[in-house]
Design an enzyme around this catalytic site. Structure first.
Site, PDB file in Angstrom:
ATOM      1  N   LYS A 206     -49.609 109.850 -73.212  1.00  0.00           N
ATOM      2  CA  LYS A 206     -50.428 108.698 -72.849  1.00  0.00           C
ATOM      3  C   LYS A 206     -51.913 109.008 -72.989  1.00  0.00           C
ATOM      4  O   LYS A 206     -52.674 108.230 -73.548  1.00  0.00           O
ATOM      5  CB  LYS A 206     -50.111 108.257 -71.415  1.00  0.00           C
ATOM      6  CG  LYS A 206     -50.870 107.006 -70.982  1.00  0.00           C
ATOM      7  CD  LYS A 206     -50.517 106.582 -69.558  1.00  0.00           C
ATOM      8  CE  LYS A 206     -49.159 105.970 -69.485  1.00  0.00           C
ATOM      9  NZ  LYS A 206     -48.868 105.363 -68.163  1.00  0.00           N
ATOM     10  N   GLU A 212     -49.167 120.923 -72.394  1.00  0.00           N
ATOM     11  CA  GLU A 212     -47.979 121.401 -73.089  1.00  0.00           C
ATOM     12  C   GLU A 212     -47.785 120.669 -74.419  1.00  0.00           C
ATOM     13  O   GLU A 212     -47.476 121.282 -75.453  1.00  0.00           O
ATOM     14  CB  GLU A 212     -46.733 121.195 -72.208  1.00  0.00           C
ATOM     15  CG  GLU A 212     -46.811 121.875 -70.849  1.00  0.00           C
ATOM     16  CD  GLU A 212     -47.337 120.962 -69.756  1.00  0.00           C
ATOM     17  OE1 GLU A 212     -46.925 121.144 -68.602  1.00  0.00           O
ATOM     18  OE2 GLU A 212     -48.159 120.071 -70.070  1.00  0.00           O
ATOM     19  N   GLY A 267     -44.523 106.938 -67.129  1.00  0.00           N
ATOM     20  CA  GLY A 267     -43.876 107.781 -68.126  1.00  0.00           C
ATOM     21  C   GLY A 267     -42.373 107.856 -67.979  1.00  0.00           C
ATOM     22  O   GLY A 267     -41.628 107.797 -68.958  1.00  0.00           O
ATOM     23  N   ARG A 268     -41.877 107.989 -66.741  1.00  0.00           N
ATOM     24  CA  ARG A 268     -40.429 108.153 -66.538  1.00  0.00           C
ATOM     25  C   ARG A 268     -39.662 106.844 -66.698  1.00  0.00           C
ATOM     26  O   ARG A 268     -38.441 106.827 -66.610  1.00  0.00           O
ATOM     27  CB  ARG A 268     -40.170 108.771 -65.166  1.00  0.00           C
ATOM     28  CG  ARG A 268     -40.790 108.030 -63.987  1.00  0.00           C
ATOM     29  CD  ARG A 268     -40.743 108.898 -62.732  1.00  0.00           C
ATOM     30  NE  ARG A 268     -41.425 108.315 -61.596  1.00  0.00           N
ATOM     31  CZ  ARG A 268     -42.733 108.400 -61.378  1.00  0.00           C
ATOM     32  NH1 ARG A 268     -43.505 109.030 -62.252  1.00  0.00           N
ATOM     33  NH2 ARG A 268     -43.288 107.870 -60.290  1.00  0.00           N
ATOM     34  N   GLU A 353     -39.229 112.339 -58.881  1.00  0.00           N
ATOM     35  CA  GLU A 353     -40.652 112.174 -59.150  1.00  0.00           C
ATOM     36  C   GLU A 353     -41.165 110.872 -58.560  1.00  0.00           C
ATOM     37  O   GLU A 353     -42.333 110.763 -58.194  1.00  0.00           O
ATOM     38  CB  GLU A 353     -40.911 112.215 -60.660  1.00  0.00           C
ATOM     39  CG  GLU A 353     -42.388 112.305 -61.030  1.00  0.00           C
ATOM     40  CD  GLU A 353     -42.615 112.656 -62.492  1.00  0.00           C
ATOM     41  OE1 GLU A 353     -42.583 113.860 -62.808  1.00  0.00           O
ATOM     42  OE2 GLU A 353     -42.809 111.739 -63.302  1.00  0.00           O
ATOM     43  N   HIS A 384     -15.451 123.328 -62.098  1.00  0.00           N
ATOM     44  CA  HIS A 384     -15.241 124.773 -62.173  1.00  0.00           C
ATOM     45  C   HIS A 384     -16.522 125.550 -61.847  1.00  0.00           C
ATOM     46  O   HIS A 384     -16.647 126.716 -62.210  1.00  0.00           O
ATOM     47  CB  HIS A 384     -14.716 125.141 -63.559  1.00  0.00           C
ATOM     48  CG  HIS A 384     -13.359 124.560 -63.833  1.00  0.00           C
ATOM     49  ND1 HIS A 384     -12.196 125.206 -63.496  1.00  0.00           N
ATOM     50  CD2 HIS A 384     -12.985 123.377 -64.362  1.00  0.00           C
ATOM     51  CE1 HIS A 384     -11.154 124.452 -63.828  1.00  0.00           C
ATOM     52  NE2 HIS A 384     -11.609 123.340 -64.357  1.00  0.00           N
ATOM     53  N   LYS A 512     -50.485 121.368 -62.364  1.00  0.00           N
ATOM     54  CA  LYS A 512     -51.050 121.342 -63.716  1.00  0.00           C
ATOM     55  C   LYS A 512     -52.530 121.707 -63.697  1.00  0.00           C
ATOM     56  O   LYS A 512     -53.023 122.433 -64.566  1.00  0.00           O
ATOM     57  CB  LYS A 512     -50.845 119.961 -64.339  1.00  0.00           C
ATOM     58  CG  LYS A 512     -49.409 119.674 -64.734  1.00  0.00           C
ATOM     59  CD  LYS A 512     -49.187 118.219 -65.079  1.00  0.00           C
ATOM     60  CE  LYS A 512     -49.971 117.788 -66.294  1.00  0.00           C
ATOM     61  NZ  LYS A 512     -49.657 116.384 -66.675  1.00  0.00           N
TER      62      LYS A 512
END
Length: 550
Positions: A206, A212, A267-268, A353, A384, A512
């Site tokens: 954005k 990153e 964003g999510r 979040e 399992h 961050k």
């Protein structure tokens, strides 16, 4: 300013929870033969069965009263109309506008947004078709065969989860890859077998400043230009999805190759926007629109259905009931469909979040549990691994079981075995098995009294573990769209009831910011003396060993 704990319905639920903790679900089923009919909802994309929760008709009526006292319907209207319900950032929350099929007018800060959304979809369709049909070519004239999406968080996890879920619908005309981790191993492994002449990079950020993402984008750019020996090749091999066109063009991306993002889409919740471009390229734009159609159908159900027939509202109320009132600290997402192998991770981000907060709308600390820890895995793998914990630990973990009636890859006998486990596990978690039953079973098997006395306590399962079951006809773009939207609206309703701000993520920003400062220290070799002793010595140890090995 009235806190949630002061609401009459909240107080009644707190008292009711004390009574319910003494009951067992198996007894509730014995007493009420129509329990499934009362506590289930049949929708076009799936069936939702919530009867295996520690609830009665009285419980649900109290929860519905809580939803009304919290004005869920009013806040729903505020969200869909474009009010700035993201109060800490002063933004609207309008991911639903990205899949709006009603063509209704929506304004944000006095500006009508429907045309911008439609223009973005048209641009996505044109571009994805060019790439898929071989009309968009690289610097040497070769067609694009591989797309690498570079993003992190919502710019990566949503699109990747969907492309994985709908892999069987891809014609594989273009291979789509995802890079999110700044650990160089990931991008190196993805780029190593690819030909730079036929790779297209989508950089999704954005702000176009995410550390990153920009680090990976710069590495990709160097990889490309070292092959082409021409910086102009960037124009043929890079597009962007961003709200910051200035930064993207400075990077070398042509303005016409920048797809819009808006601050009224978190964003999510953004895979419905141009963030979903890799989905459109992988599946074809028609399938991407089917995904949006499925989400829109759930939007309509959420907006039009009364509270007591509303799947997202009911799921949210049950989460609040299990976590806030009954004390569950985590919730498992358990898909029994290989296509959904990334869904649990996606829901981790979406819910935690959003609602992992500890202050109310008014900035006042709250003294009740909010969102549970979300975790999970494919059902058979989990059986399992951690189902032992689900069945016999002292911690009760509510779980959502998600399955399909038909497999997208039918192989004779496999789906029946899978679904037998699907049905059996939620039944076992609900019923359990008491010591008397264990002893009788062992006696029938001819075990000695000594063996029975020794082993019986270890084989007891208390049961009474709440589960929801979501049963789809078949994984498809439309059903996946509806499923994602179901959980999006559940998360929204949770936030309203818990009176927290669901659409910011300040907890992400703190780490961050510190990382950016420490990165400067690592590059220059000077450690900030104000660090705590642990951080300071960890950095010192890292640098000492690293320099020794150079």
């Amino acid at each position: 300013m009235i806190g949630r704990v002061e609401l009459p319905s909240w107080k009644l639920l707190a008292e009711h929870a004390k009574e319910m903790k003494g009951l067992h679900m198996s007894a509730l089923f014995d007493e009420h033969e129509n329990r499934f009919a009362e506590f289930s909802i049949k929708l076009a994309p799936f069936l939702l069965d919530y009867s295996k929760n520690l609830i009665t008709t009285d419980t649900m009526q109290l929860l519905f009263s809580l939803a009304k006292d919290c004005e869920v319907e009013l806040w729903r209207k505020k969200m869909f109309s474009g009010e700035a319900i993201n109060r800490t950032e002063g933004r609207a929350v309008l991911h639903t506008a990205l899949r709006n099929k009603t063509q209704r007018t929506i304004y944000v800060n006095g500006e009508e947004i429907s045309k911008a959304v439609q223009d973005s979809l048209i641009k996505m369709e044109s571009f994805s078709n060019k790439v898929r049909e071989g009309h968009w070519r690289g610097y040497s004239g070769k067609r694009i065969t591989n797309v690498v999406n570079i993003g992190v968080g919502g710019s990566n996890l949503g699109p990747q989860m969907v492309t994985e879920a709908l892999k069987q619908y891809s014609d594989n005309s273009v291979n789509v890859h995802y890079v999110s981790n700044v650990d160089g191993t990931q991008i190196a492994n993805i780029l190593r077998p690819l030909n730079p002449e036929s790779v297209l990079f989508i950089v999704s950020s954005k702000t176009f400043t995410t550390t990153e993402t920009m680090k990976n984008a710069q590495t990709a750019m160097k990889w490309l230009t070292s092959s082409s020996f021409d910086a102009a090749a960037i124009e043929k091999h890079f597009v962007a999805v961003s709200a910051n066109k200035a930064n993207a063009t400075e990077f070398g991306i042509l303005e016409e190759n920048i797809f819009d993002m808006w601050d009224w889409v978190g964003g999510r919740f953004s895979l419905w926007s141009a963030i979903g471009l890799p989905i459109a390229i992988d599946l074809g734009f028609e399938k991407f629109m089917e995904l949006l159609d499925g989400a829109h159908e759930m939007d309509k159900h959420f907006c039009d259905s009364p509270i007591d027939e509303n799947a997202p509202i009911i799921l949210a109320l049950l989460s609040v009931w299990n976590c806030t009132f009954l004390g569950a600290q985590s919730q498992a997402i358990l898909p029994y469909d290989q296509s959904l192998h990334m869904f649990s991770a996606y829901m981790q981000q979406a819910e935690m979040e959003s609602n992992g907060k500890s202050v109310s709308w008014y900035g006042v600390p709250i003294d009740y549990p909010t969102v549970p820890t979300i975790w999970g895995e494919l059902g058979i793998n989990g059986q399992h691994a951690f189902y032992q914990y689900l069945h016999q630990s002292n911690n009760v973990v509510p779980a959502d079981f998600i399955g399909s009636i038909e497999s997208v890859t039918p192989i004779k006998g496999h789906h029946e075995t899978l679904m037998a486990n699907f049905f059996a596990q939620s039944q076992a978690l609900m019923n359990g098995v008491n010591e008397q039953q264990v002893r009788e079973d062992l006696k029938v098997k001819g075990r000695t009294p000594e063996y029975i006395n020794q082993v019986a306590p270890h084989k007891v399962h208390k049961g009474n573990r709440p589960t929801n079951t979501i049963l789809m006809r078949r994984i498809s773009p439309r059903t996946i769209g509806s499923l994602i939207a179901l959980y999006e609206h559940k998360i929204f309703v949770q936030g309203i009831i818990l009176q927290i701000c669901s659409f910011d993520q300040w907890g992400v920003e703190l780490g961050k910011g510190l990382a950016n400062k420490i990165e400067v220290e690592l590059r220059c070799g000077k450690i900030n003396p104000t660090h705590d002793s642990s951080t300071k010595e960890l950095i010192n140890y890292y640098q000492t060993i690293k320099n020794t090995n150079l």
